[in-house]
Design an enzyme around this catalytic site. Structure first.
Site, PDB file in Angstrom:
ATOM      1  N   GLY A  14     -32.359  -1.735 -11.152  1.00 35.04           N
ATOM      2  CA  GLY A  14     -32.844  -0.440 -11.613  1.00 35.04           C
ATOM      3  C   GLY A  14     -31.662   0.474 -11.863  1.00 35.04           C
ATOM      4  O   GLY A  14     -30.503   0.087 -11.729  1.00 35.04           O
ATOM      5  N   GLY A  18     -30.504   4.943 -12.033  1.00 31.61           N
ATOM      6  CA  GLY A  18     -30.783   6.370 -11.991  1.00 31.61           C
ATOM      7  C   GLY A  18     -29.710   7.101 -12.775  1.00 31.61           C
ATOM      8  O   GLY A  18     -28.833   6.487 -13.385  1.00 31.61           O
ATOM      9  N   VAL A  53     -28.176  -0.062  -9.981  1.00 30.68           N
ATOM     10  CA  VAL A  53     -28.392  -0.904  -8.806  1.00 30.68           C
ATOM     11  C   VAL A  53     -28.573  -2.338  -9.267  1.00 30.68           C
ATOM     12  O   VAL A  53     -29.358  -2.624 -10.176  1.00 30.68           O
ATOM     13  CB  VAL A  53     -29.620  -0.447  -7.995  1.00 30.68           C
ATOM     14  CG1 VAL A  53     -29.770  -1.306  -6.752  1.00 30.68           C
ATOM     15  CG2 VAL A  53     -29.465   1.007  -7.601  1.00 30.68           C
ATOM     16  N   LYS A  83     -25.204  -0.701  -5.255  1.00 25.63           N
ATOM     17  CA  LYS A  83     -25.297   0.534  -6.036  1.00 25.63           C
ATOM     18  C   LYS A  83     -23.915   0.845  -6.580  1.00 25.63           C
ATOM     19  O   LYS A  83     -22.972   1.047  -5.812  1.00 25.63           O
ATOM     20  CB  LYS A  83     -25.792   1.695  -5.163  1.00 25.63           C
ATOM     21  CG  LYS A  83     -27.252   1.574  -4.753  1.00 25.63           C
ATOM     22  CD  LYS A  83     -27.731   2.857  -4.093  1.00 25.63           C
ATOM     23  CE  LYS A  83     -29.213   2.773  -3.751  1.00 25.63           C
ATOM     24  NZ  LYS A  83     -29.713   4.010  -3.131  1.00 25.63           N
ATOM     25  N   ASP A  92     -36.206  13.969   3.239  1.00 26.68           N
ATOM     26  CA  ASP A  92     -36.931  13.540   2.036  1.00 26.68           C
ATOM     27  C   ASP A  92     -37.861  12.375   2.362  1.00 26.68           C
ATOM     28  O   ASP A  92     -37.904  11.379   1.641  1.00 26.68           O
ATOM     29  CB  ASP A  92     -35.935  13.143   0.940  1.00 26.68           C
ATOM     30  CG  ASP A  92     -36.585  13.139  -0.444  1.00 26.68           C
ATOM     31  OD1 ASP A  92     -37.644  13.778  -0.604  1.00 26.68           O
ATOM     32  OD2 ASP A  92     -36.044  12.496  -1.358  1.00 26.68           O
TER      33      ASP A  92
END
Length: 959
Positions: free
Chosen positions: A92, A94, A99, A114, A207
């Site tokens: 994936g 961001g 990643v 990462k 979070d």
């Protein structure tokens, strides 16, 4: 400023993720009618969210940035090897990092790697953001918390190697349908257990939400992304946003509905904020709807701040009463009414486990209906929510103004400093409670002595001539009647006191006192932190003023620790403030302030401010204020900080090139006394042993010069301050053409070039590194807890260094000498003795180093010579008082040289390798020496030479 488009995308993504799969196409059709770009963006975000088992569940905060900034660049890393990890396929991406599924070539396991995007690796703030998750999570070792294997940099790529989790997020599992109640409790217990472990380590997640909770195939739950929300909050806090923007929901986008009220208002957080967020997740697991929501992020925030959620039994009939009560306690708006800790949540969840096995399952159709109803928002309800939102905004502004007034009532927003000129070399001092006198400790030829000066005068009186030894940690009793001090014996010390009026002999108070004591306000008790070096643990101890009634309050065992540099009592005397942490090295977050309640031994964090190094902590006896001497990076000076004990707000008081320590406050809290140390260092070149021919080539132009080495006969490299960090520079031997070689956001020091000038060795963040001569191709060579003092072998194939295998800040550890191949590989131990600061002989067959005897406090380290291949010491030489621990080979290898300081002047001494008495080989009459390094031909040496000044300063409020 965040665009309105960004808010729209984020809000719709939140709603889309709550829609059952079979209804998402219908939702997108209605929500994105006439806006194909919006639909494409949402579908892309949804695909990223569900990529590869949901491993990277990126908050909408980072995903949304793509829309405003344009698509981030992609790099195909498949097949590459980064830091020993072979990249297999993408998991994936961001806005900040990609990643990848990777294989650890050393251990053969799969990991998630990462990798920071290239354009962000050049940005210090983005790099620190990337590392924040690993810094927080790497402190923790717990089965329910994602494991960080490594954080590093290789071939220009910054990466975090994490445990690869095969499973699904809780969000994805909830979207597939309701969970049985017994499964809910099982999941909840694991989450709460992870939070309890994090809170014990002083870490607040900030979070907690279904996207950050992974469920493996075997049912094990893993909590992800420690530190991410906190970093986002800090960036926004310091971005200079207006009050309106600060109260605009969605600044921590995608997480609003899981915020605690105090987090939504931007006030100081403690562990109970995570308890609230956990309660939201637990509510959602049971009811299949979130307790707080609305058509916009603003409405959701208003609900978090002001609305009471419906009982979960409204959505899931026959929910066990104890479970419903637990959820309600977690969701209390006032954190003082909230359930106190994650540990208590765990206990309560386990007690309701038997109840839930008899509760009926939730009908899927009613859950979907409830979810649909939560998105239906009639006009009347919308107006009501908007009114609540405006009320919340008003309350936030009012709270913010009150907080500002409270901060302004604390002293030292601006300061004036008065230097006290005192006789002799001052090593410690304390101010009387009434602010009218100062007692200080002076190092003299006949031994240390205690002196007193009445402020406003210049006459000093000797209170006590002490026996030879090491003394520190002066403090007045609160009534001013006694002066306490500690005499050091090996790794511990003994606490004594004398009458402040003088004329009395020292009275022994207590044995086994390692650090400074602090008195309870207007009470006959003191506290301190005690180190047990055999068990590697530190405890908070409280005793009566005469040493009786000693008791242990709480203990931290390595890797957790307290700082022994000071504690402070709360104004009501019911709690003690300490500096605590759980790092292996002096990293940015090594220390933070915690509060320990004496009655319960409960520990809670006080402030989000962290330090890499600390020298003192004291508490005001009259105001809700702490003063800390600390540095944010390990190579920086200790500066003064004011921390509010009410809300944790930290304000930096000083910004200079001095080190501050040994702090004390007068009772009125308007006058602060500190021992101030400052060092100036220039770079000198000297023909070996000819002090009269030494030449200054830097002329005061270097800031924080820490080390230097010859790259070749025509080029010198040195480490000095560049902005916020110490980087590598180069210069000609003539002092011309100074050039910065590296530009990295971490300190680089202890430089040592290989003999052929090909590589520069250095220490950074407690690891040994190698770079090319031009500063490129940095490579990490060691991975110990604390690896320092690199020294190359003559043939350039090995690097000797000191490794503190069991090191942690404050607790410490014993060093030994190791060597590692210069191209990396398995290290080999050379010594088993407690030895450090190695240097390889010119013929490459021996290593000289400092060998320590911890039963002789204050005595210089002996010089030991070992075979380079390892084995017992070949020779051991004692050194005179005033010797520096470092040792250097003479160019011909027939002697060992070292620095000896007498008063404020240093010279080089020589110890013949064949034995005999050491003797001075330079004749400097001024200044101190800090380091030296021989040229490749051995004819010239570099010297770090300057002054080290110590004085006392009175710090008062500026006008």
């Amino acid at each position: 400023m965040l665009s309105s488009r960004y808010h729209e995308i984020n809000t719709l993504l939140d709603e889309l993720l709550e829609v059952p799969r079979n209804r998402r196409a219908e939702f997108l059709e209605q929500a994105c009618a006439g806006d194909p770009e919006l639909r494409q963006t949402l579908e892309g975000l949804l695909a990223a969210y569900e990529s590869k088992e949901g491993f990277l569940d990126t908050p909408a905060f980072t995903q949304g940035l793509r829309h405003d900034s344009g698509p981030p660049e992609w790099s195909d890393l498949s097949g590459r090897v980064i830091g020993g990890y072979e990249i297999l396929q993408p998991l994936g991406a961001g806005a900040l990092a990609q990643v990848w599924l990777a294989r650890d070539q050393r251990l053969g396991r799969f990991i998630a790697l990462k990798v920071l995007r290239t354009k962000f690796a050049r940005d210090r703030n983005q790099l620190l953001r990337f590392e924040q998750e690993a810094r927080a999570a790497s402190k923790l070792s717990h089965p329910n918390i994602v494991t960080i294997h490594e954080i590093g940099e290789s071939d220009g790529f910054h990466f975090i190697a994490e445990e690869f989790i095969e499973g699904v997020t809780l969000r994805k599992r909830l979207n597939e349908g309701p969970l049985p109640l017994d499964t809910i409790v099982e999941i909840a217990v694991q989450i709460a257990t992870a939070l309890a472990a994090a809170h014990k380590a002083g870490i607040i997640h900030r979070d907690i939400k279904p996207e950050n909770l992974m469920i493996r195939g075997d049912g094990l739950v893993k909590v992800l992304d420690f530190g991410i929300a906190r970093l986002v909050e800090k960036d926004i806090e310091h971005a200079g946003e207006s009050q309106e923007n600060l109260t605009t929901p969605g600044l921590i986008l995608g997480t609003v509905k899981y915020m605690s009220p105090e987090q939504a208002r931007g006030t100081a957080l403690d562990t109970r904020s995570d308890v609230f967020s956990f309660g939201v997740v637990l509510y959602e697991m049971v009811a299949v709807v979130a307790p707080f929501g609305g058509p916009t992020a603003a409405d959701t925030l208003a609900a978090v701040l002001a609305q009471q959620p419906a009982p979960v039994s409204m959505y899931r009939p026959n929910t066990p009463a104890r479970l419903e009560k637990l959820i309600a306690l977690c969701l209390k708006k006032d954190r003082e009414e909230r359930i106190a800790s994650a540990n208590e949540v765990c206990e309560e969840l386990r007690s309701v486990g038997s109840d839930v096995s008899h509760a009926p399952a939730l009908d899927t159709r009613s859950a979907i209906g409830a979810s649909s109803r939560s998105r239906t928002f009639p006009r009347k309800r919308l107006l009501s929510a908007l009114a609540v939102g405006f009320a919340a905004l008003a309350s936030f502004v009012l709270a913010w103004r009150i907080a500002q007034r409270r901060q302004s009532n604390l002293p030292f927003d601006s300061v004036e400093m008065t230097r006290l000129t005192l006789p002799g070399s001052v090593t410690d001092a304390t101010i009387a409670p009434n602010g009218k006198a100062v007692v200080y400790l002076v190092r003299e030829a006949q031994g240390p002595s205690l002196w007193i000066r009445q402020l406003g005068g210049t006459q000093d009186s000797r209170l006590l001539q002490l026996q030879p030894g090491i003394y520190n940690n002066l403090i007045y009793s609160p009534d001013g009647a006694y002066i306490y001090y500690v005499q050091i014996h090996s790794l511990t010390g003994t606490l004594y006191r004398i009458r402040a009026a003088g004329g009395s002999q020292p009275e022994k108070v207590l044995d086994d006192v390692n650090g400074p004591i602090s008195f309870r306000p207007e009470a006959k008790q003191f506290g301190f932190i005690r180190l047990d070096p055999l068990r590697w643990e530190e405890s908070l101890i409280v005793a009566n003023a005469d040493g009786s009634g000693e008791r242990r309050v709480i203990t931290r065992r390595r890797p957790y620790y307290y700082s022994r540099s000071g504690i402070g009592w709360s104004l009501d005397g019911k709690s003690i403030y300490c500096l605590a942490g759980s790092q292996s090295f002096y990293k940015t977050g090594a220390y933070h302030v915690v509060r320990v309640e004496l009655a319960s031994a409960r520990e809670t964090p006080v402030s989000g401010q962290t330090w890499a190094w600390v020298g003192s902590l004291i508490a005001s006896p009259t105001k809700p204020m702490l003063i800390v001497a600390g540095s944010e990076h390990s190579e920086q000076e200790l500066q003064l900080w004011r921390v509010s004990s009410v809300d944790g707000h930290a304000t930096r008081i000083t910004r200079d090139l001095s080190n501050y320590a040994k702090l004390s406050l007068a009772a009125g809290s308007q006058t602060l006394l500190a021992v101030r140390r400052a060092r100036t260092a220039d770079l000198w070149i000297m023909p070996w042993g000819k002090s009269e021919a030494a030449m200054d080539i830097s002329n005061g132009e270097f800031s924080e010069l820490t080390s230097a080495t010859w790259l070749n006969d025509q080029k010198i490299v040195y480490s000095a301050l560049s902005g916020e960090f110490i980087n590598v520079w180069s210069i000609d031997p003539s002092g011309q053409n100074a050039l910065q070689v590296t530009h990295v956001a971490k300190d680089q020091s202890e430089l040592f070039a290989t003999r052929d000038g090909r590589y520069i060795l250095y220490q950074s963040e407690g690891k040994i590194w190698r770079m090319d001569a031009d500063g490129s191709n940095a490579r990490q060579l060691t991975r110990g807890n604390l690896d320092v003092h690199p020294a190359p072998s003559r043939d350039g194939q090995w690097v000797a260094y000191a490794s503190f295998q069991g090191w942690s800040p404050s607790v410490g550890g014993s060093p030994s000498i190791w060597r590692v191949p210069i191209d990396g590989g398995n290290p080999i131990q050379i010594t088993t003795d407690s030895a450090s600061i190695p240097v390889v002989s010119p013929d490459g067959t021996r290593i000289a180093c400092a060998r320590f005897a911890y039963d002789k406090p204050g005595s210089p380290a002996a010089i030991a010579v070992y075979p380079f291949e390892g084995g017992p010491a070949m020779q051991v030489f004692e050194r005179p008082d005033g010797s520096d621990d470092k040792v250097y080979w003479s160019p011909d290898g027939r002697a060992l040289d070292y620095i000896v300081t007498r008063g404020e002047t240093s010279n080089l001494w020589r110890q013949p390798i064949t034995g005999g008495m050491p003797f001075p080989i330079t004749k400097f009459s001024t200044d101190r020496l800090f380091f030296l390094n021989a040229s490749p031909g051995g004819q010239r040496i570099l010297l770090g030479r300057g002054k080290e000044l110590t004085d006392l300063v009175l710090i008062t409020n500026g006008s």
